[in-house]
Design an enzyme around this catalytic site. Sequence first.
Site, PDB file in Angstrom:
ATOM      1  N   ASN A   7      48.967  42.455  52.455  1.00  0.00           N
ATOM      2  CA  ASN A   7      48.414  41.746  51.260  1.00  0.00           C
ATOM      3  C   ASN A   7      49.650  41.345  50.224  1.00  0.00           C
ATOM      4  O   ASN A   7      50.204  42.142  49.665  1.00  0.00           O
ATOM      5  CB  ASN A   7      47.360  42.724  50.546  1.00  0.00           C
ATOM      6  CG  ASN A   7      46.909  42.321  48.851  1.00  0.00           C
ATOM      7  OD1 ASN A   7      47.264  41.099  48.802  1.00  0.00           O
ATOM      8  ND2 ASN A   7      46.209  43.074  48.730  1.00  0.00           N
ATOM      9  N   ARG A  91      45.213  39.079  53.918  1.00  0.00           N
ATOM     10  CA  ARG A  91      44.484  38.694  52.764  1.00  0.00           C
ATOM     11  C   ARG A  91      44.905  37.299  52.116  1.00  0.00           C
ATOM     12  O   ARG A  91      46.195  37.281  51.787  1.00  0.00           O
ATOM     13  CB  ARG A  91      44.421  39.916  51.730  1.00  0.00           C
ATOM     14  CG  ARG A  91      43.987  39.538  50.477  1.00  0.00           C
ATOM     15  CD  ARG A  91      44.160  40.248  49.386  1.00  0.00           C
ATOM     16  NE  ARG A  91      43.366  39.950  48.333  1.00  0.00           N
ATOM     17  CZ  ARG A  91      43.897  40.148  46.973  1.00  0.00           C
ATOM     18  NH1 ARG A  91      45.055  40.599  46.741  1.00  0.00           N
ATOM     19  NH2 ARG A  91      42.886  39.792  45.817  1.00  0.00           N
ATOM     20  N   HIS A 180      37.510  38.729  44.607  1.00  0.00           N
ATOM     21  CA  HIS A 180      37.157  40.016  45.095  1.00  0.00           C
ATOM     22  C   HIS A 180      36.077  39.924  45.872  1.00  0.00           C
ATOM     23  O   HIS A 180      35.298  41.011  46.170  1.00  0.00           O
ATOM     24  CB  HIS A 180      36.825  41.008  43.828  1.00  0.00           C
ATOM     25  CG  HIS A 180      37.688  40.922  42.847  1.00  0.00           C
ATOM     26  ND1 HIS A 180      37.370  40.863  41.560  1.00  0.00           N
ATOM     27  CD2 HIS A 180      39.074  41.380  42.818  1.00  0.00           C
ATOM     28  CE1 HIS A 180      38.599  41.418  40.796  1.00  0.00           C
ATOM     29  NE2 HIS A 180      39.521  41.535  41.652  1.00  0.00           N
ATOM     30  N   ARG A 241      43.864  39.621  31.272  1.00  0.00           N
ATOM     31  CA  ARG A 241      43.044  38.516  31.039  1.00  0.00           C
ATOM     32  C   ARG A 241      42.267  38.254  30.094  1.00  0.00           C
ATOM     33  O   ARG A 241      41.344  39.199  30.205  1.00  0.00           O
ATOM     34  CB  ARG A 241      42.676  38.018  32.482  1.00  0.00           C
ATOM     35  CG  ARG A 241      43.625  37.781  33.637  1.00  0.00           C
ATOM     36  CD  ARG A 241      43.188  37.189  34.816  1.00  0.00           C
ATOM     37  NE  ARG A 241      44.065  37.492  35.918  1.00  0.00           N
ATOM     38  CZ  ARG A 241      43.542  38.228  37.190  1.00  0.00           C
ATOM     39  NH1 ARG A 241      42.500  38.508  37.257  1.00  0.00           N
ATOM     40  NH2 ARG A 241      44.528  38.166  38.040  1.00  0.00           N
ATOM     41  N   ARG A 285      43.433  54.208  30.945  1.00  0.00           N
ATOM     42  CA  ARG A 285      43.710  55.671  31.088  1.00  0.00           C
ATOM     43  C   ARG A 285      44.210  55.783  29.615  1.00  0.00           C
ATOM     44  O   ARG A 285      43.938  56.679  28.838  1.00  0.00           O
ATOM     45  CB  ARG A 285      44.871  56.134  31.842  1.00  0.00           C
ATOM     46  CG  ARG A 285      43.976  56.276  33.256  1.00  0.00           C
ATOM     47  CD  ARG A 285      45.135  56.381  34.448  1.00  0.00           C
ATOM     48  NE  ARG A 285      45.525  55.356  34.786  1.00  0.00           N
ATOM     49  CZ  ARG A 285      46.174  54.876  35.808  1.00  0.00           C
ATOM     50  NH1 ARG A 285      46.138  55.731  36.778  1.00  0.00           N
ATOM     51  NH2 ARG A 285      46.626  53.473  36.070  1.00  0.00           N
ATOM     52  N   GLY A 333      36.216  51.554  37.605  1.00  0.00           N
ATOM     53  CA  GLY A 333      34.771  51.726  38.178  1.00  0.00           C
ATOM     54  C   GLY A 333      34.541  53.145  38.930  1.00  0.00           C
ATOM     55  O   GLY A 333      33.676  53.917  38.670  1.00  0.00           O
ATOM     56  N   GLU A 384      39.193  47.148  50.613  1.00  0.00           N
ATOM     57  CA  GLU A 384      39.247  45.834  50.967  1.00  0.00           C
ATOM     58  C   GLU A 384      40.102  45.936  52.439  1.00  0.00           C
ATOM     59  O   GLU A 384      39.815  45.055  53.421  1.00  0.00           O
ATOM     60  CB  GLU A 384      39.871  45.153  50.132  1.00  0.00           C
ATOM     61  CG  GLU A 384      39.112  44.787  48.993  1.00  0.00           C
ATOM     62  CD  GLU A 384      39.727  44.333  47.738  1.00  0.00           C
ATOM     63  OE1 GLU A 384      40.406  45.353  47.196  1.00  0.00           O
ATOM     64  OE2 GLU A 384      39.828  43.261  47.217  1.00  0.00           O
TER      65      GLU A 384
END
Length: 398
Positions: A7, A91, A180, A241, A285, A333, A384
Amino acid sequence: MNILVINCGSSSLKFQLIDSGTENVTAKGLCERIGIEGSRIVYNKEGQAKITTETPMPTHKEAIALVLSSLTDAQNGVITSLKEIDAVGHRVVHGGEKFKSSTIINEEVLKAIEECNDLAPLHNPANLIGINACQELMPGTPMVAVFDTAFHQTMPEKAFIYGIPYKYYEKYKVRRYGFHGTSHSYVSHRAAEILGKPIEDLKIIVCHLGNGASVCAIEGGKSIDTSMGLTPLEGLIMGTRSGDIDPAIIDFIAQKENLDLQGVMNVLNKESGVLGISTFTSDFRDLEEGMKKGDPNALRAMEVFAYHLIKYVGSYIAALNGVDVIIFTAGLGENDSYIRQVVCDGLTCAGVKLDPVKNNVRGVEAIVTTDDSTVTAMVIPTNEEVMIARDTVKLVTK
Ligand code: ADP
């Protein structure tokens, strides 16, 4: 088979060597600061401590050479020769409309990926450099490209067309692509497996919440809508973003701050999101720490982030005309019970009933709703790399 998963980012390269039979990761690591002073490789053999080596990596080619020499190193390596790497899975961020699934890399494919560079100028060129470097150092080893956009190619036209002149789609392919995809696909299939239900019968909403974040509506295993668009800038508020904004803000800020277009885009990509709102961090965090101390900046950022996320999930319940499963994945998540609670509590009207005890989990597969909840909310750590390895095996053994 031993599958090397690569990746490549603009200045970084992540790798994993996966045994496709067991899906065990035999070694993995990361090259950082490629082309920048202070570049280093972090190498992690299964069951051993990480080894960090600072060494110059002017280009991705040196980075890949270092990865290969680490994997074959007499002391810390996991294979004795490069011949033991059966295939490489890369990827690739943007496959445009051309790539609806993963594909074996050949000259024609490389050209088609290059043609997508316009659509992902920050990502695709780096992916191509990684592929070229691998091909040079491992001639004859089959390579596969796995696209972030491919899973979303099932979206219907009504979901991917923007409210701008249609000619821009016809001339330049300006449309929603979504990203994603490998993650959305992996966790949705995993959810069906865990629940013991055919994916064809499920309406699923995936919240992939990492530094980059996107929501995806999945019906019968197929993406029917997703929050990222032509680029990963659209949709949810993210680490840095902006996500969705009134497009007129671009001109307004440019004039007020005396910035050119590129300057404003830089603000939207790198200085916005929860970093911009909180004024101090893009890391959730830190936001949680701040909230515990009652920091109003942290509270504001978290509240705005969560509100937008709830609205997106709500709109996808409408798009799907119902929902069976909501999945939380990626850094935030998987780890942050607070955000899962806020989102689920905001969706009680849709039949989501969170179990606070079950929700007290981190980074493991779990159902976090009560037994009588109409909608099942789950935590599923994404993977992934394993998806890339699976697609690679499938294509090279065909
Ligand atoms: P990406 O792959 O997009 O870089 P990740 O999926 O690794 O991102 O997610 C990184 C984000 O996850 C970090 O910005 C951080 O805010 C969040 N995160 C990671 N661990 C935790 C945690 N324990 N609690 C809350 N947030 C976390």
